[in-house]
Scaffold this motif. Structure first.
Motif, PDB file in Angstrom:
ATOM      1  N   PHE A   9      43.230  58.471  43.702  1.00 16.19           N
ATOM      2  CA  PHE A   9      43.294  57.886  42.720  1.00 16.19           C
ATOM      3  C   PHE A   9      42.084  57.164  42.659  1.00 16.19           C
ATOM      4  N   ILE A  10      41.524  56.521  43.682  1.00 21.40           N
ATOM      5  CA  ILE A  10      40.068  55.937  43.792  1.00 21.40           C
ATOM      6  C   ILE A  10      39.242  56.782  44.490  1.00 21.40           C
ATOM      7  N   SER A  11      38.336  57.382  43.774  1.00 21.66           N
ATOM      8  CA  SER A  11      37.300  58.133  44.358  1.00 21.66           C
ATOM      9  C   SER A  11      36.413  57.346  45.287  1.00 21.66           C
ATOM     10  N   PRO A  12      35.648  57.816  45.906  1.00 25.58           N
ATOM     11  CA  PRO A  12      34.461  57.110  46.899  1.00 25.58           C
ATOM     12  C   PRO A  12      33.495  56.472  45.672  1.00 25.58           C
ATOM     13  N   GLU A  13      33.108  57.351  44.766  1.00 29.25           N
ATOM     14  CA  GLU A  13      32.122  57.051  43.830  1.00 29.25           C
ATOM     15  C   GLU A  13      32.956  55.786  42.916  1.00 29.25           C
ATOM     16  N   ASP A  14      33.959  56.051  42.620  1.00 35.88           N
ATOM     17  CA  ASP A  14      34.804  54.710  41.786  1.00 35.88           C
ATOM     18  C   ASP A  14      34.964  53.379  42.680  1.00 35.88           C
ATOM     19  N   PHE A  15      35.082  53.594  44.134  1.00 34.59           N
ATOM     20  CA  PHE A  15      35.107  52.576  44.767  1.00 34.59           C
ATOM     21  C   PHE A  15      33.803  51.749  44.680  1.00 34.59           C
ATOM     22  N   THR A  16      32.699  52.300  44.827  1.00 33.00           N
ATOM     23  CA  THR A  16      31.163  51.382  44.638  1.00 33.00           C
ATOM     24  C   THR A  16      31.178  50.424  43.588  1.00 33.00           C
ATOM     25  N   GLN A  17      32.143  50.805  42.578  1.00 29.95           N
ATOM     26  CA  GLN A  17      32.218  50.086  41.383  1.00 29.95           C
ATOM     27  C   GLN A  17      32.852  48.719  41.633  1.00 29.95           C
ATOM     28  N   TYR A  18      33.664  48.473  42.702  1.00 28.04           N
ATOM     29  CA  TYR A  18      34.315  47.574  42.950  1.00 28.04           C
ATOM     30  C   TYR A  18      33.715  46.535  44.111  1.00 28.04           C
ATOM     31  N   LEU A  19      32.759  47.000  44.522  1.00 28.30           N
ATOM     32  CA  LEU A  19      31.839  46.419  45.466  1.00 28.30           C
ATOM     33  C   LEU A  19      30.745  45.340  44.494  1.00 28.30           C
ATOM     34  N   THR A  20      30.755  44.094  44.545  1.00 28.76           N
ATOM     35  CA  THR A  20      29.954  43.405  43.755  1.00 28.76           C
ATOM     36  C   THR A  20      28.475  43.528  43.980  1.00 28.76           C
ATOM     37  N   ALA A  21      28.088  44.115  45.067  1.00 31.67           N
ATOM     38  CA  ALA A  21      26.643  44.517  45.623  1.00 31.67           C
ATOM     39  C   ALA A  21      26.165  45.655  44.629  1.00 31.67           C
ATOM     40  N   TYR A  22      27.106  46.375  44.007  1.00 32.98           N
ATOM     41  CA  TYR A  22      26.693  47.529  43.279  1.00 32.98           C
ATOM     42  C   TYR A  22      27.026  47.072  41.982  1.00 32.98           C
ATOM     43  N   ASN A  23      28.152  46.302  41.671  1.00 31.61           N
ATOM     44  CA  ASN A  23      28.678  45.993  40.299  1.00 31.61           C
ATOM     45  C   ASN A  23      28.962  44.290  40.315  1.00 31.61           C
ATOM     46  N   PRO A  24      28.057  43.517  39.578  1.00 27.12           N
ATOM     47  CA  PRO A  24      28.348  41.944  39.829  1.00 27.12           C
ATOM     48  C   PRO A  24      29.460  41.505  38.981  1.00 27.12           C
ATOM     49  N   ASP A  25      29.629  42.529  38.299  1.00 28.40           N
ATOM     50  CA  ASP A  25      30.927  42.239  37.069  1.00 28.40           C
ATOM     51  C   ASP A  25      32.454  42.921  37.668  1.00 28.40           C
ATOM     52  N   ALA A  26      32.523  43.366  38.779  1.00 29.92           N
ATOM     53  CA  ALA A  26      33.596  44.065  39.251  1.00 29.92           C
ATOM     54  C   ALA A  26      34.535  42.873  39.425  1.00 29.92           C
ATOM     55  N   SER A  27      35.983  43.373  39.065  1.00 31.51           N
ATOM     56  CA  SER A  27      36.888  42.443  38.724  1.00 31.51           C
ATOM     57  C   SER A  27      38.180  42.479  39.842  1.00 31.51           C
ATOM     58  N   TYR A  28      38.440  41.647  40.593  1.00 36.38           N
ATOM     59  CA  TYR A  28      39.730  41.586  41.222  1.00 36.38           C
ATOM     60  C   TYR A  28      41.008  42.154  40.570  1.00 36.38           C
ATOM     61  N   GLU A  29      41.067  41.108  39.357  1.00 39.91           N
ATOM     62  CA  GLU A  29      42.378  41.602  38.874  1.00 39.91           C
ATOM     63  C   GLU A  29      42.326  42.981  38.084  1.00 39.91           C
ATOM     64  N   GLU A  30      41.190  43.473  37.731  1.00 39.26           N
ATOM     65  CA  GLU A  30      41.276  44.904  37.377  1.00 39.26           C
ATOM     66  C   GLU A  30      41.592  46.013  38.383  1.00 39.26           C
ATOM     67  N   PHE A  31      41.171  45.387  39.826  1.00 37.84           N
ATOM     68  CA  PHE A  31      41.491  46.379  40.895  1.00 37.84           C
ATOM     69  C   PHE A  31      42.863  46.203  41.134  1.00 37.84           C
ATOM     70  N   LYS A  32      43.370  45.321  41.126  1.00 40.59           N
ATOM     71  CA  LYS A  32      44.873  45.072  41.401  1.00 40.59           C
ATOM     72  C   LYS A  32      45.610  46.102  40.193  1.00 40.59           C
ATOM     73  N   GLU A  33      45.072  45.910  39.167  1.00 38.98           N
ATOM     74  CA  GLU A  33      45.695  46.837  38.175  1.00 38.98           C
ATOM     75  C   GLU A  33      45.740  48.361  38.313  1.00 38.98           C
ATOM     76  N   VAL A  34      44.941  48.688  38.991  1.00 37.87           N
ATOM     77  CA  VAL A  34      44.649  50.101  39.512  1.00 37.87           C
ATOM     78  C   VAL A  34      45.591  50.543  40.454  1.00 37.87           C
ATOM     79  N   LEU A  35      46.033  49.527  41.625  1.00 39.62           N
ATOM     80  CA  LEU A  35      46.998  49.860  42.613  1.00 39.62           C
ATOM     81  C   LEU A  35      48.181  50.101  41.972  1.00 39.62           C
ATOM     82  N   VAL A  36      48.733  49.440  41.003  1.00 37.84           N
ATOM     83  CA  VAL A  36      50.049  49.746  40.497  1.00 37.84           C
ATOM     84  C   VAL A  36      50.276  50.606  39.375  1.00 37.84           C
TER      85      VAL A  36
END
Length: 388
Positions: free
Chosen positions: A351-378
């Motif tokens: 459901f979360i590919s390694p490539e997608d995972f990097t977009q939740y690392l703020t070193a790669y994507n400063p706009d990465a969102s904790y709340e959006e990540f939580k939404e993915v999990l449900v």
């Protein structure tokens, strides 16, 4: 000491001094690093970052899938990890394992276990090591952990509110025409969240009984102390035709040995060895959580090590829900076998590919969102799986 070293390294980077090989090294556009962590825009080199994972699994599908997934994430980003086996009940075993991980140089630890956790947090705080958790609800310790700067939160084993499990099982019991049902669970003292499933199950059955011509009898809840259900259970309830089991893996073997496979089993948990029992109609419900949910606690550790937390991350750690995957019929079983990473260990089906995972690392994507990540999990349910 580790935290002070990282602060000194950060200061060095601000002065523009290039250093090779340390966790905390700034990464330029033309630099190379382990794995695929050279993606343009990455502002941190994770090559020397190490994460420890402590769980009770010694073998089985969960560990197999977790290993494949962690291998893929570490290769993509460049960090390393080490999995060690702990204990579900022996606190000192887990404390010692954490001490050994800290001695090995880990920057963060993901727990897939909740025993000895307050003492584990103290060890981590003293060493400047971050702590998070996965497939555990942390009921025995969460209130002691949540305010620590070093505890980043935990991803539950499905939904913290287990009512949906009880409701689903009750609906199936009613649909299947069963009238004498037992409830088996792990000790509620250690797993109090399972009470919500029992209450929802009971409430749904009682509502049905209000108008049913043949009401359903619910027997007294049987608590197992991490041992198999005893054969005598079936002697105590000779009319039993169904069981709700909240004690994964501890009921069906006894049904087989007691020659009671005609009893319908609605159970949490899943093993590939159970497929025959499901296809034969002995098991009428199975559940599992997606191992891809480990991505969030790993991301939070990596962001914390880089000193780049999510901008919308709460000050106090949270329990975070992830989808429960229900398997209740042949169509859903086919989807599980063909599309579920947990079953296939095919990283392309995650459901979360390694490539997608990097977009939740703020070193790669400063706009990465904790709340959006939580939404993915449900949004990793059976319905989402079948929609792939």
């Amino acid at each position: 000491m580790k935290k002070m070293i990282k602060l000194l390294m950060s200061a060095t980077m601000l002065l523009g001094l290039a250093a090779c090989g340390g966790a905390g090294e700034q990464q330029g556009s033309d630099s190379t690093a382990a794995g695929n962590s050279t993606a343009e825009g990455a502002s941190f080199d994770y090559a020397d970052v190490k994460i420890g994972v402590l769980g009770h699994m010694q073998s089985g599908e969960t560990l197999d899938a977790l290993t494949v997934y962690m291998d893929a994430l570490s290769e993509e980003v460049g960090f390393s990890y080490e999995y060690v086996v702990g204990s579900s009940y022996d606190e000192q075993t887990n404390i010692t394992a954490v001490q050994n991980l800290i001695a090995s140089g880990v920057d963060g630890i993901v727990l897939a276990i909740d025993s000895g956790t307050p003492a584990i947090l103290q060890e981590c705080e003293a060493a400047g090591v971050f702590l998070s958790a996965f497939i555990t609800d942390m009921d025995s310790s969460f209130d002691e952990l949540k305010s620590s700067d070093y505890y980043l939160g935990n991803v539950n084993d499905g939904l913290y509110d287990t009512s949906s499990i009880g409701e689903k099982a009750a609906e199936l019991v009613i649909k299947d025409g069963n009238t004498n049902v037992g409830i088996v669970t792990f000790p509620l003292l250690y797993f109090p969240q399972k009470s919500a499933a029992i209450q929802a199950f009971t409430k749904t059955i009682e509502s049905h009984n209000d108008t049913a011509t043949e009401p359903i009898e619910i027997y007294e809840t049987q608590e197992l102390s991490f041992s198999a259900l005893e054969d005598t259970y079936f002697n105590n309830y000779p009319e039993l035709d169904s069981i709700l089991s909240l004690a994964s893996g501890f009921v069906h073997p006894t049904m087989v040995s007691a020659d009671k496979t005609d009893v319908d089993l609605y159970t949490t948990g899943f093993k590939k060895d159970d497929l025959d029992a499901f296809e034969n109609g002995e098991m009428r419900m199975m559940t599992l959580s997606n191992v891809e949910a480990v991505a969030l606690p790993v991301a939070m550790i990596l962001n914390a090590v880089a000193e780049k937390p999510f901008a919308d991350q709460p000050e106090e750690a949270e329990r975070i829900d992830t989808s429960v995957v229900f398997v209740t019929n042949e169509e859903e079983l086919t989807a599980l076998e063909e599309k579920c990473f947990y079953f296939t260990a095919d990283i392309d089906q995650a459901f979360i590919s390694p490539e997608d995972f990097t977009q939740y690392l703020t070193a790669y994507n400063p706009d990465a969102s904790y709340e959006e990540f939580k939404e993915v999990l449900v949004n990793m349910s059976m319905e989402d799986l079948m929609a792939k």
